[in-house]
Write a protein that holds these residues in place. Structure first.
Motif, short mmCIF file in Angstrom:
data_model
loop_
_atom_site.label_atom_id
_atom_site.label_comp_id
_atom_site.label_asym_id
_atom_site.label_seq_id
_atom_site.Cartn_x
_atom_site.Cartn_y
_atom_site.Cartn_z
N ASP A 144 -37.41 -14.97 5.51
CA ASP A 144 -37.41 -13.60 4.99
C ASP A 144 -36.16 -13.34 4.17
N GLU A 145 -35.04 -13.83 4.64
CA GLU A 145 -33.79 -13.65 3.90
C GLU A 145 -33.74 -14.52 2.65
N LEU A 146 -34.29 -15.72 2.74
CA LEU A 146 -34.34 -16.58 1.55
C LEU A 146 -35.13 -15.93 0.42
N LYS A 147 -36.20 -15.23 0.77
CA LYS A 147 -37.02 -14.55 -0.24
C LYS A 147 -36.20 -13.54 -1.03
N GLN A 148 -35.19 -12.99 -0.39
CA GLN A 148 -34.34 -11.99 -1.05
C GLN A 148 -33.33 -12.62 -2.00
N ILE A 149 -33.02 -13.89 -1.78
CA ILE A 149 -32.01 -14.59 -2.60
C ILE A 149 -32.65 -15.44 -3.69
N LEU A 150 -33.70 -16.15 -3.34
CA LEU A 150 -34.33 -17.07 -4.28
C LEU A 150 -35.30 -16.32 -5.21
N THR A 151 -35.53 -16.91 -6.38
CA THR A 151 -36.56 -16.38 -7.26
C THR A 151 -37.92 -16.77 -6.67
N LYS A 152 -38.97 -16.17 -7.18
CA LYS A 152 -40.31 -16.52 -6.70
C LYS A 152 -40.60 -18.00 -6.93
N ASP A 153 -40.21 -18.51 -8.09
CA ASP A 153 -40.43 -19.93 -8.39
C ASP A 153 -39.65 -20.83 -7.44
N GLN A 154 -38.40 -20.48 -7.18
CA GLN A 154 -37.58 -21.28 -6.27
C GLN A 154 -38.16 -21.26 -4.86
N PHE A 155 -38.62 -20.10 -4.42
CA PHE A 155 -39.17 -20.00 -3.08
C PHE A 155 -40.47 -20.80 -2.98
N LYS A 156 -41.26 -20.80 -4.03
CA LYS A 156 -42.50 -21.60 -4.06
C LYS A 156 -42.16 -23.09 -3.93
N ILE A 157 -41.16 -23.53 -4.68
CA ILE A 157 -40.72 -24.94 -4.59
C ILE A 157 -40.25 -25.24 -3.17
N TYR A 158 -39.49 -24.33 -2.60
CA TYR A 158 -38.99 -24.48 -1.23
C TYR A 158 -40.16 -24.67 -0.25
N GLN A 159 -41.18 -23.83 -0.37
CA GLN A 159 -42.33 -23.92 0.51
C GLN A 159 -43.10 -25.23 0.29
N ASP A 160 -43.24 -25.62 -0.97
CA ASP A 160 -43.92 -26.88 -1.28
C ASP A 160 -43.17 -28.07 -0.68
N LYS A 161 -41.86 -28.09 -0.86
CA LYS A 161 -41.03 -29.19 -0.32
C LYS A 161 -41.11 -29.21 1.21
N LYS A 162 -41.12 -28.04 1.80
CA LYS A 162 -41.19 -27.95 3.25
C LYS A 162 -42.52 -28.53 3.74
N SER A 163 -43.61 -28.21 3.05
CA SER A 163 -44.92 -28.76 3.41
C SER A 163 -44.94 -30.28 3.27
N GLU A 164 -44.35 -30.77 2.18
CA GLU A 164 -44.28 -32.22 1.97
C GLU A 164 -43.50 -32.89 3.10
N LEU A 165 -42.38 -32.30 3.47
CA LEU A 165 -41.55 -32.86 4.54
C LEU A 165 -42.27 -32.82 5.88
N ARG A 166 -43.00 -31.76 6.11
CA ARG A 166 -43.78 -31.64 7.35
C ARG A 166 -44.79 -32.78 7.43
N GLU A 167 -45.45 -33.06 6.32
CA GLU A 167 -46.43 -34.16 6.28
C GLU A 167 -45.75 -35.51 6.50
N LYS A 168 -44.60 -35.71 5.88
CA LYS A 168 -43.88 -36.98 6.05
C LYS A 168 -43.44 -37.15 7.50
#
Length: 123
Positions: free
Chosen positions: A90-114
């Protein structure tokens, strides 16, 4: 080395299994926060003014995660870790841009799969 970096970041971000299986438990919250900030700076292309905010946020939440070691019971630890991770996002959403947060979520999903794949390999 690459696996260690992936594991360290995953553990710092992803909640449930991550807290209980932290192979970097010998790292201080400051070291984990610094690693997270470095990773986010590189992978999310943080702006100069975002870096100190992210660094501070990572430290606050690394300390909160460290405090979970005092909670009795794995289920209680995992439940609280999930709550803390949600607050951090929730706090990251306030700091990151929408694009950055999307990348963050995508990377997190990739890492979860790995991590899931690595966990299955170790069985």
């Amino acid at each position: 080395m690459k696996k260690k970096i992936i594991i360290a970041f995953f553990i710092s971000i992803v909640t449930l299994g991550a807290f209980a299986q932290n192979p970097n438990s010998d790292k201080t919250p400051e070291e984990r926060a610094s690693f997270q900030t470095e990773w986010m700076t590189e992978n999310l292309t943080l702006f100069e003014e975002q870096v100190p905010k992210i660094d501070s946020l990572n430290l606050v939440y690394a300390k909160k995660m460290e405090a979970l070691k005092e909670i009795q019971g794995r289920f209680n630890q995992l439940r609280e870790a999930k709550k803390i991770a949600g607050e951090k996002e929730d706090e990251l959403k306030q700091i990151l841009t929408k694009d950055q947060f999307k990348i963050y979520q995508d990377k997190k999903s990739e890492l979860r799969e790995k991590m899931k794949e690595m966990s299955e390999e170790n069985r």
